[in-house]
Design a protein around this motif. Structure first.
Motif, PDB file in Angstrom:
ATOM      1  N   GLU A  14      43.678  30.460  32.690  1.00  0.00           N
ATOM      2  CA  GLU A  14      42.475  29.643  32.493  1.00  0.00           C
ATOM      3  C   GLU A  14      41.335  30.414  31.832  1.00  0.00           C
ATOM      4  N   GLU A  15      41.502  31.746  31.655  1.00  0.00           N
ATOM      5  CA  GLU A  15      40.469  32.526  30.993  1.00  0.00           C
ATOM      6  C   GLU A  15      40.765  32.778  29.516  1.00  0.00           C
ATOM      7  N   LEU A  16      41.893  32.249  29.025  1.00  0.00           N
ATOM      8  CA  LEU A  16      42.099  32.206  27.583  1.00  0.00           C
ATOM      9  C   LEU A  16      41.008  31.342  26.967  1.00  0.00           C
ATOM     10  N   PHE A  17      40.546  31.711  25.795  1.00  0.00           N
ATOM     11  CA  PHE A  17      39.502  30.903  25.163  1.00  0.00           C
ATOM     12  C   PHE A  17      40.001  29.493  24.851  1.00  0.00           C
ATOM     13  N   SER A  18      41.278  29.351  24.565  1.00  0.00           N
ATOM     14  CA  SER A  18      41.829  28.014  24.329  1.00  0.00           C
ATOM     15  C   SER A  18      41.738  27.159  25.585  1.00  0.00           C
ATOM     16  N   GLU A  19      41.934  27.780  26.750  1.00  0.00           N
ATOM     17  CA  GLU A  19      41.843  27.047  28.011  1.00  0.00           C
ATOM     18  C   GLU A  19      40.377  26.813  28.405  1.00  0.00           C
TER      19      GLU A  19
END
Length: 525
Positions: free
Chosen positions: A117-122
């Protein structure tokens, strides 16, 4: 063998550490196995022309390359390359130095696992992405590019010829995967624009390489390859399998991320990223290449969507999603070929009237590029824009000669931005008629309109804002309230034709900024 191996690695048995979860992420070139604290990445034995992982030795080579290259931007994330021995049904993970080559069946990269959830996409998907994230990202990319090695002059990295080959290959590989006349005609139109634009930009590309802008970049800079790790924006998963895709003009690397933000509908974030990056690097001249590189990057992503469709032939729902993704990317690439409406907007007002704050709001809403006299003045003297000079240096920075040089520089930068198909916001006091005339001359030369945003505020508000600014670190302005008071007395008032193109903004009233945006969109865009 590979599918059986992956299924075996989705069990806790091969690992020497506890596994709190077992999950598989699959891309068109890799399998990533999540175990809780660690992730293991295995390269698929595929050959797409631009990469070839079909041999075990190649997969080892590129695993090691990925580890080494990503240590530049994510040293805390990547751990080591491991050899997988045993057989597909009962694999074992071993340190690569302890294993004979003959017993290895595969290789894997071991990484620290981060929260998905800390991916920029997420963060985008959960609507948790902020302008603060984007500003930190722009700082991170600018720093990464500054530190990246420059391509040797005798290499063909970054040469126009080196770029043309993969560009042409993109169209070939897409064309053989399309069937309808409509989509083939769209591709043909885009190919024609790409080749004609490439011919126009060839000399610029060569000069950019001679000037040191071709560097060992990331190569695959989009939101799925950016995460928050240990509360820090981290770039990972750079291109390791093709040197030519990594050794590129920094503007091409930056354009990939700007394009990805746009494709997701995050235009304000794309504008913010572009502005912050340019302010950090000063590379406004490279904007001439931006539409071409954005289109090129969008076409690459469109091609990858078609490649991924081949892995999901029996899943029509996934096929539909990937096809829509292809169409979105190809439409974005086509939009880069459109003739833009451009303008120059000059801020106007004494120090402390909120010009920079209003200008940044306009950047986020209009997609223009802001240039700041405070930053460019100091850059001319090779002084950190966000530090305050001592009295001796200040006397040089703010002399009449330095101000004339600063406006000459602003005119040059405005020209670069307009040549890149973008509008310009000049964030400066512009209190003297000759200063405004310099910018009007640029507008006239390029046949674009110029408007003035006259920022006004009560004296008490100006005094409060300047005091707040003086107590804040990292602001580029050096002007005190005494300077603002002197400016009020010595400014050349707006009059005549200037008043006809002037919008008055009380900087503490947000609605007036929104009204200005509406007027600009109505009359100029």
């Amino acid at each position: 063998m590979n599918s059986e191996l992956v299924q075996s690695l989705l069990k806790p048995t091969p690992y020497s550490h506890p596994c709190s979860t077992m999950e598989l992420i699959e891309t068109h070139i890799s399998w990533i196995i999540l175990t809780g604290d660690f992730a293991y990445k295995i390269k698929k034995p595929v050959n797409f022309g631009f990469l070839d992982f079909t041999s075990l030795s190649a997969r080892k080579q590129y695993c090691e390359a990925e580890l080494n290259l990503n240590s530049r931007s994510a040293p805390e994330l990547y751990i080591e390359v491991l050899a997988i021995t045993g057989d597909a049904a009962a694999p074992k993970l071993n340190a690569i130095t302890n294993i004979e080559q003959d017993g290895v069946i595969e290789y894997a990269i071991k990484m620290h696992q981060f929260k998905t959830e800390e991916l920029f996409s997420e963060l985008d998907a959960s609507r948790s992405l902020t302008f603060e994230h984007i500003d930190e990202l722009a700082d991170r990319v600018a720093t990464f590019h500054r530190a990246a090695p420059t391509a040797p002059e005798n290499s063909d990295f970054g040469s126009p010829e080196k770029l043309l080959m993969p560009a042409e290959q993109n169209f070939e590989q897409i064309r053989e995967r399309l069937s309808t006349r409509e989509h083939l005609e769209q591709l043909a139109h885009l190919e024609q624009w790409t080749l004609s634009t490439f011919a126009i930009l060839t000399d610029t590309m060569r000069q950019r390489k001679a000037n040191g802008y071709v560097r060992e970049c990331h190569g695959d800079l989009h939101l799925k390859n950016i995460t928050l790790f240990n509360n820090k924006v981290t770039l990972f998963d750079c291109i390791e399998f093709n040197d030519g895709f990594r050794w590129v003009d920094v503007m091409s690397d930056m354009a990939f991320l700007a394009m990805d933000l746009e494709e997701r509908g995050l235009h304000a974030y794309s504008n913010r990223f572009l502005n912050h990056y340019l302010e950090e690097t000063g590379d406004y001249e490279g904007l001439k290449l931006l539409p071409f590189y954005k289109a090129y990057r969008a076409i690459v992503r469109a091609k990858i969507s078609l490649f991924e469709m081949e892995d999901f032939r029996d899943q029509p729902d996934v096929i539909e999603i990937l096809w829509k993704k292809y169409q979105s990317y190809i439409d974005l690439a086509e939009s880069c070929s459109a003739l833009p409406n451009r303008f120059i907007l000059t801020m106007h007002g004494v120090a402390g009237t909120g010009k920079s704050t209003v200008a940044l709001r306009l950047v986020d809403k209009l997609g223009a590029v802001r240039i700041r006299s405070d930053v460019e003045r100091k850059r001319l003297f090779e002084f950190n824009p966000y530090k305050h000079p001592d009295r001796e240096l200040a006397s040089k920075l703010y002399s009449e000669e330095a101000t004339a040089l600063t406006y000459k520089k602003l005119a040059v930068l405005a020209t670069h931005i307009l040549n890149g198909g973008l509008s310009v916001i000049v964030d400066a006091t512009n209190l003297q008629k000759w200063q405004r005339d310099v910018l009007q001359d640029v507008a006239d030369e390029h046949g674009v309109p110029m408007v003035i945003a006259d920022c006004q505020a009560a004296v008490s508000v100006i005094q409060t804002w300047i005091q707040q600014r003086e107590n804040t670190k990292g602001d580029a302005s050096d002007a005190s309230f005494e300077v603002a008071s002197r400016q009020m007395k010595t400014q050349d008032k707006l009059e005549g034709d200037e008043l006809e193109k002037t919008f008055v903004i009380h900087s503490d009233i947000m609605e007036e900024t929104n009204e200005l945006v509406s007027e600009i969109r109505k009359h100029l865009l």
